[in-house]
Design an enzyme around this catalytic site. Structure first.
Site, PDB file in Angstrom:
ATOM      1  N   HIS A 250       0.788 -20.742 -24.772  1.00 42.89           N
ATOM      2  CA  HIS A 250       1.481 -22.015 -24.602  1.00 42.89           C
ATOM      3  C   HIS A 250       2.893 -21.895 -25.172  1.00 42.89           C
ATOM      4  O   HIS A 250       3.061 -21.826 -26.394  1.00 42.89           O
ATOM      5  CB  HIS A 250       0.678 -23.071 -25.376  1.00 42.89           C
ATOM      6  CG  HIS A 250       1.184 -24.466 -25.211  1.00 42.89           C
ATOM      7  ND1 HIS A 250       1.187 -25.117 -23.998  1.00 42.89           N
ATOM      8  CD2 HIS A 250       1.701 -25.337 -26.105  1.00 42.89           C
ATOM      9  CE1 HIS A 250       1.666 -26.333 -24.158  1.00 42.89           C
ATOM     10  NE2 HIS A 250       1.991 -26.492 -25.429  1.00 42.89           N
TER      11      HIS A 250
ATOM     12  N   SER B  81       5.291 -28.996 -22.417  1.00 42.84           N
ATOM     13  CA  SER B  81       4.187 -29.606 -23.134  1.00 42.84           C
ATOM     14  C   SER B  81       4.309 -31.131 -23.217  1.00 42.84           C
ATOM     15  O   SER B  81       4.494 -31.766 -22.188  1.00 42.84           O
ATOM     16  CB  SER B  81       4.091 -28.958 -24.514  1.00 42.84           C
ATOM     17  OG  SER B  81       2.775 -29.053 -24.966  1.00 42.84           O
TER      18      SER B  81
ATOM     19  N   LYS C 262       5.361 -33.910 -20.161  1.00 40.91           N
ATOM     20  CA  LYS C 262       4.786 -35.199 -19.753  1.00 40.91           C
ATOM     21  C   LYS C 262       5.934 -36.213 -19.640  1.00 40.91           C
ATOM     22  O   LYS C 262       6.033 -36.984 -18.685  1.00 40.91           O
ATOM     23  CB  LYS C 262       3.765 -35.701 -20.785  1.00 40.91           C
ATOM     24  CG  LYS C 262       2.651 -34.692 -21.160  1.00 40.91           C
ATOM     25  CD  LYS C 262       1.687 -35.271 -22.202  1.00 40.91           C
ATOM     26  CE  LYS C 262       1.053 -34.293 -23.176  1.00 40.91           C
ATOM     27  NZ  LYS C 262       0.082 -33.373 -22.731  1.00 40.91           N
TER      28      LYS C 262
ATOM     29  N   TRP D  62      -6.076 -25.201 -22.839  1.00 40.59           N
ATOM     30  CA  TRP D  62      -5.983 -26.591 -23.322  1.00 40.59           C
ATOM     31  C   TRP D  62      -5.240 -27.453 -22.296  1.00 40.59           C
ATOM     32  O   TRP D  62      -5.544 -28.623 -22.114  1.00 40.59           O
ATOM     33  CB  TRP D  62      -5.263 -26.561 -24.670  1.00 40.59           C
ATOM     34  CG  TRP D  62      -5.219 -27.828 -25.442  1.00 40.59           C
ATOM     35  CD1 TRP D  62      -4.098 -28.516 -25.802  1.00 40.59           C
ATOM     36  CD2 TRP D  62      -6.324 -28.549 -26.010  1.00 40.59           C
ATOM     37  NE1 TRP D  62      -4.431 -29.624 -26.544  1.00 40.59           N
ATOM     38  CE2 TRP D  62      -5.792 -29.669 -26.687  1.00 40.59           C
ATOM     39  CE3 TRP D  62      -7.713 -28.361 -25.990  1.00 40.59           C
ATOM     40  CZ2 TRP D  62      -6.586 -30.600 -27.351  1.00 40.59           C
ATOM     41  CZ3 TRP D  62      -8.506 -29.292 -26.651  1.00 40.59           C
ATOM     42  CH2 TRP D  62      -7.945 -30.387 -27.323  1.00 40.59           C
TER      43      TRP D  62
END
Ligand code: GTR
Length: 420
Positions: free
Chosen positions: A399, A258, A262, A349
């Site tokens: 997620h 998540s 990044k 998402w």
């Protein structure tokens, strides 16, 4: 994946994607026409024809990501020292050595302390190792009583009973499902983890706390945000790992889930010592294409998390078409190193399809550098990894990061490291 299944999931999750007056698009038919920038075209319009030219183009692309997306990492160096907090030579039923190490980062009379938790299989050979941040403190990764409860700022959370931004003993071992340490050790890998809040607490405090205190320079619109700070922190841990004799320094894999995915991607771009990079559901500002405007958007991420990116990134709020780069170019900057990207079916998402398309669009750079890149064209079925120099899977569920994901990462690492 069958189209009907995909749309059923879209409907199910649509309610989750409304909030704060923002309705995320999760309808493929509403994606605007978009053109992805070509990583193999220089800013002046000339094509990149060979490896030598890619080296120059790479610098050009990194500059754009620095100026427009993540912000520039300050140049100043820190002094790094380490001390052992605890060690268990018979961890995991005697299969592993566990250490917790405190890193001290010093600069201009200021210092920041970071606790690294390290598990190493008992092995006569140097081992490949996963390096990844954890979300809630080292003590949540294992039940081991000797691991310190983090003293750093943590987000308040009613479900975990945190009301004063402090973690506590009751959360020991609460993230075991994200950290299958026994299985990782069992397959011959080491794992190093640290709490991301030790490096930069995840709230908008005007860049005062965590490592920002080491870099008090005046900020401007291209100064780094927290994602770049977290990426920098991973490199400082790599500085330390280079001194650990049990670790194969040529086989350190940087991984993140998540927001921390990044950070892992940006760390891999900036630090070539990371031999492999893994992005788990990194989504917007990670592996997913921004110009698809699907799921989380640039405008939404900049308003929810104003401290994650540089200020310039806000120019692209609701104007993704003006972005001079897209995230496939971030993936391309990792070439020719092996890269694994994964998504979860219910995590719209993060735009699973946008992450998959990003792998495809990064591949011409991998191929220019003589590797396979990503071999797939069609969106895969669930739990059907597609493996090349770039690997991808989508698994069922939400997620999260779980044992299935880790098993795929280990298979991928075995495949690529054994080839060397
Ligand atoms: C969400 C955010 C995502 C992702 C995620 C996470 O709230 O919108 O970009 O980073 O958090 O880190 O779990």
């Amino acid at each position: 994946m069958k189209t009907t299944t995909f749309f059923a999931i879209l409907l199910l999750t649509s309610s989750m994607l409304h909030g704060q007056g923002f309705v995320a698009n999760i309808d493929e038919s509403k994606i605007p026409a978009y053109t992805l920038p070509d990583p193999l075209i220089f800013n002046n319009g000339q094509p990149v024809k060979n490896r030598q030219e890619w080296k120059i183009r790479r610098v050009e692309l990194i500059k754009i990501f620095e100026n427009e997306v993540y912000g520039k990492t300050p140049a100043g160096k820190v002094q790094l020292s380490s001390s052992l907090l605890s060690e268990d030579a018979g961890a995991l039923g005697g299969k592993a050595v566990r250490r917790e190490i405190q890193l001290r980062l010093k600069k201009d009379g200021k210092e920041v302390l970071i606790n690294v938790l390290l598990f190493l299989p008992k092995s006569v050979e140097k081992v490949p190792l996963f390096l990844a941040y954890n979300f809630n403190g080292n003590h949540t990764v294992s039940k081991d009583k000797d691991i310190e409860v983090t003293k750093s700022w943590v987000r308040n959370n009613a479900a975990s009973g945190i009301t004063d931004n402090k973690s506590n003993e009751s959360l020991r071992g609460s993230d075991l499902s994200s950290w299958p340490v026994s299985e990782i050790i069992g397959r011959g890998f080491g794992v190093a983890t640290l709490y991301y809040g030790d490096v930069d607490p995840d709230f908008d405090d005007g860049f005062q706390n965590g490592i920002n205190s080491l870099f008090p320079e005046k900020r401007d619109s291209s100064s780094w945000g927290s994602i770049a700070g977290w990426a920098w922190g991973l490199s400082r841990v790599m500085d330390y790992l280079e001194k650990v004799k049990e670790v194969d320094h040529k086989q350190v894999i940087v991984l993140g889930h998540s927001r921390l995915g990044k950070a892992a991607l940006w760390a891999g771009v900036n630090d070539l010592r990371f031999a492999m990079v893994i992005s788990n559901e990194s989504g917007c500002g990670g592996a997913a294409l921004s110009k698809r405007i699907f799921g989380e958007t640039v405008g939404r991420i900049n308003s929810s998390f104003p401290h994650w990116f540089c200020e310039n990134f806000r120019k692209y709020n609701n104007k993704e078409e003006n972005l001079p780069v897209d995230q496939h170019e971030l993936l391309a900057l990792l070439a020719p190193r092996p890269l694994y990207v994964c998504s979860a079916q219910e995590d719209l998402w993060s735009d699973p399809r946008g992450e998959f398309l990003s792998c495809i669009a990064a591949s011409p750079v991998y191929r220019l550098l003589g590797t396979e890149g990503f071999p797939g064209k069609d969106f895969p079925d669930l739990q059907q990894p597609v493996i090349g120099t770039i690997g991808y899977h989508i698994r069922s569920g939400k997620h999260a990061i779980n044992l299935y994901d880790w098993s795929c990462f280990m298979n991928f690492a075995d495949l690529h490291f054994k080839k060397q």
